[in-house]
Design a protein around this motif. Structure first.
Motif, PDB file in Angstrom:
ATOM      1  N   HIS A   1       0.924  -1.131   0.027  1.00  0.00           N
ATOM      2  CA  HIS A   1       0.020   0.031  -0.109  1.00  0.00           C
ATOM      3  C   HIS A   1       1.042   1.342  -0.103  1.00  0.00           C
ATOM      4  CE1 HIS A   1      -3.392  -2.605   0.578  1.00  0.00           C
ATOM      5  NE2 HIS A   1      -3.242  -2.867   1.698  1.00  0.00           N
TER       6      HIS A   1
ATOM      7  N   PRO B   1     -15.613   4.005   2.689  1.00  0.00           N
ATOM      8  CA  PRO B   1     -16.128   4.474   1.408  1.00  0.00           C
ATOM      9  C   PRO B   1     -16.225   5.947   1.010  1.00  0.00           C
ATOM     10  CG  PRO B   1     -17.275   2.376   2.268  1.00  0.00           C
ATOM     11  CD  PRO B   1     -16.255   3.065   3.506  1.00  0.00           C
TER      12      PRO B   1
ATOM     13  N   ARG C   1     -12.730   7.404   0.388  1.00  0.00           N
ATOM     14  CA  ARG C   1     -12.300   7.072  -0.901  1.00  0.00           C
ATOM     15  C   ARG C   1     -13.051   8.077  -1.979  1.00  0.00           C
ATOM     16  NH1 ARG C   1     -13.452   1.810   0.779  1.00  0.00           N
ATOM     17  NH2 ARG C   1     -11.784   1.056   2.018  1.00  0.00           N
ATOM     18  N   ARG C   2     -14.163   8.359  -1.897  1.00  0.00           N
ATOM     19  CA  ARG C   2     -14.926   8.961  -2.872  1.00  0.00           C
ATOM     20  C   ARG C   2     -14.732  10.542  -2.794  1.00  0.00           C
ATOM     21  NH1 ARG C   2     -19.435   5.597  -1.311  1.00  0.00           N
ATOM     22  NH2 ARG C   2     -20.167   7.270   0.096  1.00  0.00           N
TER      23      ARG C   2
ATOM     24  N   SER D   1      -5.437   6.245  -8.644  1.00  0.00           N
ATOM     25  CA  SER D   1      -5.508   5.056  -8.726  1.00  0.00           C
ATOM     26  C   SER D   1      -5.074   4.380  -7.499  1.00  0.00           C
ATOM     27  CB  SER D   1      -4.615   4.629  -9.989  1.00  0.00           C
ATOM     28  OG  SER D   1      -3.096   4.906  -9.790  1.00  0.00           O
TER      29      SER D   1
ATOM     30  N   GLY E   1      -7.741   3.269  -3.544  1.00  0.00           N
ATOM     31  CA  GLY E   1      -8.307   1.879  -3.023  1.00  0.00           C
ATOM     32  C   GLY E   1      -7.478   1.364  -1.826  1.00  0.00           C
ATOM     33  N   SER E   2      -6.344   1.794  -1.631  1.00  0.00           N
ATOM     34  CA  SER E   2      -5.572   1.592  -0.599  1.00  0.00           C
ATOM     35  C   SER E   2      -5.806   1.802   0.799  1.00  0.00           C
ATOM     36  CB  SER E   2      -4.023   1.714  -0.758  1.00  0.00           C
ATOM     37  OG  SER E   2      -3.620   2.924  -0.593  1.00  0.00           O
TER      38      SER E   2
ATOM     39  N   GLU F   1      -7.652   2.194   4.082  1.00  0.00           N
ATOM     40  CA  GLU F   1      -8.696   1.119   4.896  1.00  0.00           C
ATOM     41  C   GLU F   1      -8.181   1.543   6.379  1.00  0.00           C
ATOM     42  OE1 GLU F   1      -7.140  -2.734   4.015  1.00  0.00           O
ATOM     43  OE2 GLU F   1      -4.895  -2.218   4.755  1.00  0.00           O
TER      44      GLU F   1
END
Length: 201
Positions: A8, A39, A42-43, A81, A84-85, A87
């Protein structure tokens, strides 16, 4: 002091000072309490990268941070890109995160530099407040604009420690829709100021 997860995190190797009209560094808490918000985070990050695309003199870096008393796990995100890592896991080592960001933004040469830290709770180690406060003090002394955002249902409960770290330069947001709106306004304001400075220099 800092560790990284190879899948990551990009290791940082900088041999000199980097030049950019407006470096923006946003540090986002990835502690376990942020799990349900990821979520939305990330958005929001995707929207921020999209909003600055096409602006060659603006560099956005997002730092995801989590860890424990002994280490701070860092994720450096410089393009959409990699979002998404992000978390949620572990705890809230805010002092180590602030000093890592201080080191990173020190490497950027610009008359305007913006640092924003986002968290949803208090540090697990109360000593971290003084550590983070000192890091912010040094950054401000070097001309770096520093702001904090406390987000979530417990923001009023935890806002006191953010005031200790950032003084009056912190925002209380109930959700990430409000965080997104605040960041857009903050970034737009600094871009306009940077353009004005560039015009007359």
């Amino acid at each position: 002091f800092f560790s990284s997860r190879r899948r990551h995190t990009r290791y940082i190797s900088v041999t000199g000072v980097q030049t950019c009209a407006l470096p923006i560094l946003i540090a986002i808490d990835e502690s376990g309490s942020m799990r349900e918000e990821m979520p939305k985070v990330r958005r929001m990050c995707a929207t921020l990268f999209e909003s600055i695309s096409g602006l060659p003199n603006v560099r956005l870096t997002i730092i995801g941070w989590t860890g424990n008393k002994k280490q701070c796990i860092i994720k450096k995100i410089t393009k959409a890109s990699q979002i998404g890592s992000l978390e949620a896991t572990d705890y809230t080592p805010i002092g180590k995160a602030v000093w890592y960001c201080k080191h990173l933004i020190d490497l950027q040469s610009s008359t305007k530099r913006l640092f924003v830290l986002i968290t949803d709770g208090q540090p697990n180690e109360l000593d971290d407040i003084d550590v983070a406060k000192e890091g912010v003090r040094i950054m401000r002394k070097r001309g770096i604009i520093c702001s904090g955002i406390c987000v979530g249902a417990e923001t009023r409960k935890y806002s006191m420690f953010m005031r200790d770290i950032f003084g009056d330069e912190f925002e209380i947001c109930d959700n990430f829709t409000e965080v997104d709106e605040f960041l857009r306004k903050k970034i737009s304001k600094q871009i306009i100021r940077t353009l004005k400075i560039s015009k007359f220099t």
